[in-house]
Design an enzyme around this catalytic site. Structure first.
Site, PDB file in Angstrom:
ATOM      1  N   VAL A 144     -43.280  35.999  28.045  1.00 43.45           N
ATOM      2  CA  VAL A 144     -43.333  35.992  29.625  1.00 43.45           C
ATOM      3  C   VAL A 144     -42.858  34.520  30.184  1.00 43.45           C
ATOM      4  O   VAL A 144     -43.078  33.810  29.468  1.00 43.45           O
ATOM      5  CB  VAL A 144     -44.660  36.175  30.169  1.00 43.45           C
ATOM      6  N   CYS A 145     -41.918  34.979  31.271  1.00 47.60           N
ATOM      7  CA  CYS A 145     -41.020  33.878  31.600  1.00 47.60           C
ATOM      8  C   CYS A 145     -40.823  33.947  33.094  1.00 47.60           C
ATOM      9  O   CYS A 145     -41.136  34.770  33.820  1.00 47.60           O
ATOM     10  CB  CYS A 145     -39.757  33.805  30.794  1.00 47.60           C
ATOM     11  N   THR A 146     -40.125  32.722  33.578  1.00 44.16           N
ATOM     12  CA  THR A 146     -39.528  32.837  34.910  1.00 44.16           C
ATOM     13  C   THR A 146     -38.069  32.362  35.029  1.00 44.16           C
ATOM     14  O   THR A 146     -37.944  31.298  34.252  1.00 44.16           O
ATOM     15  CB  THR A 146     -40.411  31.868  35.734  1.00 44.16           C
ATOM     16  N   ASN A 322     -41.749  38.794  35.306  1.00 45.67           N
ATOM     17  CA  ASN A 322     -41.767  40.070  34.358  1.00 45.67           C
ATOM     18  C   ASN A 322     -42.228  41.234  35.128  1.00 45.67           C
ATOM     19  O   ASN A 322     -42.941  42.110  34.425  1.00 45.67           O
ATOM     20  CB  ASN A 322     -42.819  39.376  33.190  1.00 45.67           C
ATOM     21  N   ARG A 335     -46.352  34.685  39.816  1.00 45.67           N
ATOM     22  CA  ARG A 335     -45.527  33.511  39.844  1.00 45.67           C
ATOM     23  C   ARG A 335     -44.310  33.632  40.560  1.00 45.67           C
ATOM     24  O   ARG A 335     -43.618  32.623  41.074  1.00 45.67           O
ATOM     25  CB  ARG A 335     -44.813  33.338  38.324  1.00 45.67           C
TER      26      ARG A 335
END
Length: 397
Positions: A144-146, A322, A335
């Site tokens: 999971v990321c930005t 995500n 986020r």
């Protein structure tokens, strides 16, 4: 109960417990936009990322020897934790036996040079080949990321990302953090992939992992990949691959191939949009000209959406966490809104490495899963990566 059932059940339980108690905009889970965090320092900065060179002129089995030699101890520690986690779910030890006995027999079905490179990593580390394959498979389904690509007023593009990994893979009560996230930080490396002593592309990655989640081809493109949640997800693709249905590409092998071989933003976009894959994903792509930035939303088999910069509409950045950008994110994993708020407050004329690092340092964009932040600029020929931490109080994801 299968591994898939456990992995689905645990998040659902946690979300049900936490959903009623975490407010979207209540500190400490969401804080006001940070400033002055760059150059990196303070408790959220855990150190610079070391550089290594991988020569593509060497035989694939020899390319990673130096890096793995340096990172053998922390890699062994991480693999031991993953093995212990598997044995806790399946006390009979049968899951590890399957990994050690069956996966190695399938390695010949991987495309070259990835099969031989994995063998080289196993040789250098002393870790069973099946467990090295499992380590690489994890990233197909657990990241999971930005990621963001922003264009400043001059037309220069800035591509940056937080890499978050380790969700539901063991909570460290003593340190109030995810154990896999802790174990991954010593493995973070920058890698220059070279031919004839010239850098073809570069990446931020983890020692032992041969695919690419974050990379730049100097003068041409920047690329990051984020996980996309779907019922027809990476578990399905991996299982199909294991039983012999192998039309889909491993996502991180596809990104590495694109960075090595694509000669333009448009060629990269075409490859990332049309190649069948093991898992759904978001590809965040930047080029070398103003306006060349997009988020490609993928199912395993097709492109669902391509979201591009649109300066005429005032859209000077694209940002992906995500969740499909046209749908709201989970309220307890938002986020996106804090990141967009901080980008909008920064404004296009002030976007830079410093201000984009501020955005990625603001909770919950920065969270307990964040292992590193990477920032890339084609126009400035800059590639910077930093180890990260999120001291308490900080949201777990």
């Amino acid at each position: 109960m299968t591994v898939m059932q456990v992995s689905v059940l645990v998040p659902c339980i946690v979300l049900a417990i936490c959903g009623a108690s975490l407010a979207q905009d209540v500190p400490p889970y969401t804080e006001d936009c940070r400033s002055g965090t760059y150059p990196p320092s303070g408790p959220t900065f855990k150190g610079n990322v070391s550089w290594y060179t991988v020569s593509l002129d060497q035989p694939p089995r020899e390319r990673w020897l130096k890096l793995i030699s340096d990172k053998k101890a922390p890699l062994l520690e991480l693999i031991k934790h993953i093995r212990d986690l598997a044995n806790s779910l399946f006390p009979s030890g049968k899951l590890v036996d399957i990994v050690d006995k069956i996966l190695p027999s399938l390695i010949g079905n991987l495309p070259s040079p990835f099969d031989e490179e994995m063998k080289g990593v196993a040789d250098a580390s002393g870790i069973p080949l099946g467990e090295i394959m499992l380590f690489n498979i994890f990233y197909e389904v657990f990241t999971v990321c930005t990621s963001v690509v922003a264009q400043d007023s001059s037309g220069a593009l800035f591509h940056a990302r937080n890499l978050d990994f380790g969700l539901f893979l063991g909570w460290d009560v003593k340190n109030n953090s995810w154990m896999v996230s802790e174990l991954l930080r010593p493995l973070v490396v920058n890698v220059k992939f070279q031919k004839n002593d010239k850098t073809v592309f570069m990446s931020t990655s983890f020692a032992g992992y041969i695919g690419i989640l974050t990379g730049m081809k100097p003068g041409v493109l920047t690329l990051t990949m984020n996980e996309r949640f779907s019922l027809d997800g990476g578990y399905i693709g991996v299982l199909e691959w294991i039983i012999g249905l192998r039309k889909g590409a491993w996502m991180s092998f596809l990104t590495r191939s694109v960075l090595e071989n694509a000669t333009s933003y448009e060629e990269a976009k075409n490859l990332l949009s049309k190649t069948e894959m093991l898992a759904p994903a978001y590809f965040i792509l930047g080029g070398n000209k103003a306006g060349e930035a997009c988020v490609i939303t993928r199912s395993r088999r097709s492109c669902i959406d391509t979201w591009e910069l649109d300066l005429q509409k005032g859209e000077w950045y694209v940002l992906e966490t995500n969740y499909d950008h046209w749908k709201p994110p989970l309220a307890i994993d938002n986020r996106r809104a804090p990141a967009m708020k901080c980008l909008n407050r920064t404004s296009q004329k002030n976007i830079s490495f410093a201000t984009i690092y501020d955005v990625l340092s603001t909770k919950p964009v920065l969270n307990k899963l964040t292992t590193y932040t990477t920032m890339m600029s084609i126009s400035d020929s800059k590639f910077e990566a930093y180890l990260r931490d999120c001291p308490d109080p900080c949201i777990p994801w």
